[in-house]
Design an enzyme around this catalytic site. Structure first.
Site, PDB file in Angstrom:
ATOM      1  CB  CYS A 170      -2.433   5.966   2.960  1.00  0.00           C
ATOM      2  SG  CYS A 170      -0.897   5.599   3.684  1.00  0.00           S
ATOM      3  CD  GLU A 177      -2.517   1.634   2.219  1.00  0.00           C
ATOM      4  OE1 GLU A 177      -2.266   2.848   2.592  1.00  0.00           O
ATOM      5  OE2 GLU A 177      -3.415   0.844   2.518  1.00  0.00           O
ATOM      6  CG  LEU A 178       3.019   1.444  -2.665  1.00  0.00           C
ATOM      7  CD1 LEU A 178       3.632   1.231  -4.134  1.00  0.00           C
ATOM      8  CD2 LEU A 178       4.068   1.223  -1.486  1.00  0.00           C
TER       9      LEU A 178
END
Length: 533
Positions: free
Chosen positions: A304, A270-271
């Site tokens: 995020c 997960e970026l």
């Protein structure tokens, strides 16, 4: 903009009555859970609210990390042999322990990450929801699955799920409790053991959950935690993991993916994100403005899935921006361990510098600061006001780069097609938000956005909290999913088994192959016409 200064309190979870550090004895208890720390340079971590020391952390070496994997690998076989129902019961006990002892978790998350207490509670609730979901549904998801055989009645086929082995988890500092739970708990209930490297900044929060998991019945060796610098122990994490789960920046994720590919093992990443929000003309603007405050400034924007771009129809843009600015300016800032402040501080000096650089650069390129745009040293060393920008052009870094802080840009659009195109015009695709008056229209717009999760009349919490659906990114925002069945099955290897009875799947002795092929062709046509089972 209202504010509250860091307060003095005599409640548990403080040191000397000053908010900013856990009791020294409790920090020591948690740190002592770490095995391995031969690196001669321990790390002293500071509380974002005050700069006080939270803990001195031992740092693992490469050898320490490989030893942790060896212990986890030794424990994995016996752990996997336990019935899934038994592993589920541990998660359900953990669910209750997390809720019962949440005050300590809230203190730790606030002290280590600098969050407002309500944002810290989001982590507690996410952890409990994940434990409950997999505690109730894992056995069904992992159960052997029957499949129609190639020849009805004569071919019995099925699918089994086996654990990968030892899962490596590299966790970030911004959601230390929730992301630990989302990645570690499904890996464990699938029958794997885990070696986790939490970020040093928020290691105590991960160690707290680790302690509760053992109290819930998890075997001591099933979940290993190592603390260390990526430059020292990164090789071991990549080389020893049977599956690697990473949450962090896109450049680092790409580097890891390249290295893991050489080993032909699996991973999930997960970026980064540059998440958009679209406000349609029929939206309730007051609700949308209030939702934008949460979507943009929860955890000081260090989330995020938080929104950094808002597209509002030109017919309502001015009205929305005024309402959004008023609600943002009313947001209380502060560093107390209670539910008073609505936003806490940034977590590190590096994040503060990145936020300031983006806002200053946007100003230099003609953007207008509608509200915010200032540091608040009167509150603590890392406070920055929630900031709304308009007039941001493509020349500004904040236009396309992820800020990961309390900064959002508001843009106008002319029609829905324009809004969708601009929302999708990014290399990222993690989360998005649509606000509307007509739910059907909102769903249709959401389905056209290139993002792994999209929330209608919400910012991020609806998908984040719905553990039964997958969560993850498209494009440069990542690979793989957490949560839902996919978030559990990714930690398993699928095995297909078929048992053939009677008729062989080759011509009988003496039968011409061509005749066999004709017979099989007729059979396949017949099978297509049979009702589905």
């Amino acid at each position: 903009m209202t504010s509250t200064a860091p307060v003095r309190t005599g409640r548990p979870g403080t040191i000397g009555g000053v908010v900013g550090a856990p009791p020294a004895s409790r920090a020591t208890e948690l740190v002592n859970r770490v095995r391995g720390g031969a690196d001669s340079a321990p790390v002293e971590m500071k509380a974002p609210f005050t700069g006080l020391t939270t803990a001195t952390l031992p740092q693992a070496t490469d050898a320490d990390t490989r030893a942790a994997f060896a212990r986890a690998r030794s424990a994995q076989r016996s752990w996997a042999q336990r019935p899934v129902a038994e592993r589920q019961r541990i998660l359900l006990r953990l669910h209750e322990l997390v809720l019962r002892h949440q005050d300590e978790a809230l203190d730790l998350v606030q002290i280590e990450a600098g969050k407002a207490r309500l944002d810290a509670f989001d982590e507690v609730s996410a952890t409990a929801l994940v434990a409950a979901y997999y505690g109730k549904h894992a056995a069904k998801i992992l159960a052997p699955r029957r499949a129609p055989g190639v020849l009805p009645l004569l071919t019995k086929a099925g699918e089994l799920r086996h654990p990968k082995g030892v899962v490596g988890v590299i966790s970030p500092w911004n959601y230390p409790l929730a992301l630990t739970a989302m990645d570690v708990l499904p890996a464990l209930v699938a029958g794997n053991t885990v070696v986790q490297k939490p970020d040093n900044q928020t290691a105590l929060s991960a160690l707290w959950l680790h302690e509760l998991a053992e109290r819930a019945g998890l075997p001591v060796e099933a979940w290993q935690i190592v603390l260390g610098r990526g430059s020292r122990i990164g090789d071991a994490l990549v080389e020893e993991s049977d599956y690697l789960c990473f949450t962090g920046s896109t450049p680092t994720g790409k580097q890891l993916a390249g290295r893991i590919a050489q080993r032909l093992t699996s991973y999930s990443l997960e970026l980064g994100g540059k998440n958009p929000m679209i406000v349609l003309p029929g939206a309730d603007l007051d609700r949308a403005a209030a939702g934008a405050v949460t979507a943009c400034f929860s955890s000081a924007g260090q989330l995020c899935v938080s929104v950094e771009r808002i597209y509002v129809h030109d017919s309502v843009r001015d009205e929305f921006t005024r309402a959004f600015a008023e609600k943002t300016a009313a947001l209380r800032l502060g560093g107390s361990l209670d539910y008073g402040p609505g936003m806490g501080s940034l977590t590190s000096a590096e994040q503060l510098a990145a936020v300031r650089a983006h806002v200053d650069d946007a100003r230099a390129h003609g953007a207008t600061v509608v509200t915010g745009g200032r540091t608040r040293p009167d509150l603590g060393p890392l406070f920055y006001e929630p900031t709304i920008l308009t007039g941001v052009t493509e020349r500004a870094r904040v236009f396309a780069e992820e800020t990961f802080g309390p900064v959002v840009s508001v843009y106008g659009y002319t029609d829905v097609e324009d809004a969708i195109e601009r929302a999708n015009d990014t290399p990222y695709g993690l989360n998005a938000s649509v606000w509307c008056g007509d739910g059907t229209e909102g769903w249709e717009v959401a389905s056209r956005l290139k993002a792994g999760t999209v929330n209608v009349n919400e910012g991020y919490a609806a998908t984040f909290g719905t553990v039964g659906v997958p969560m993850g990114g498209m494009k440069d925002s990542g690979v793989g999913r957490r949560n839902g069945a996919e978030g559990l099955l990714k930690y398993t290897e699928a095995q297909s088994i078929a048992v053939q009875r009677g008729l062989r799947l080759r011509p009988f002795r003496g039968m011409p192959p061509g005749l066999w092929a004709k017979g099989m062709t007729a059979g396949m046509r017949l099978l297509r016409r049979l009702p589905r089972r």
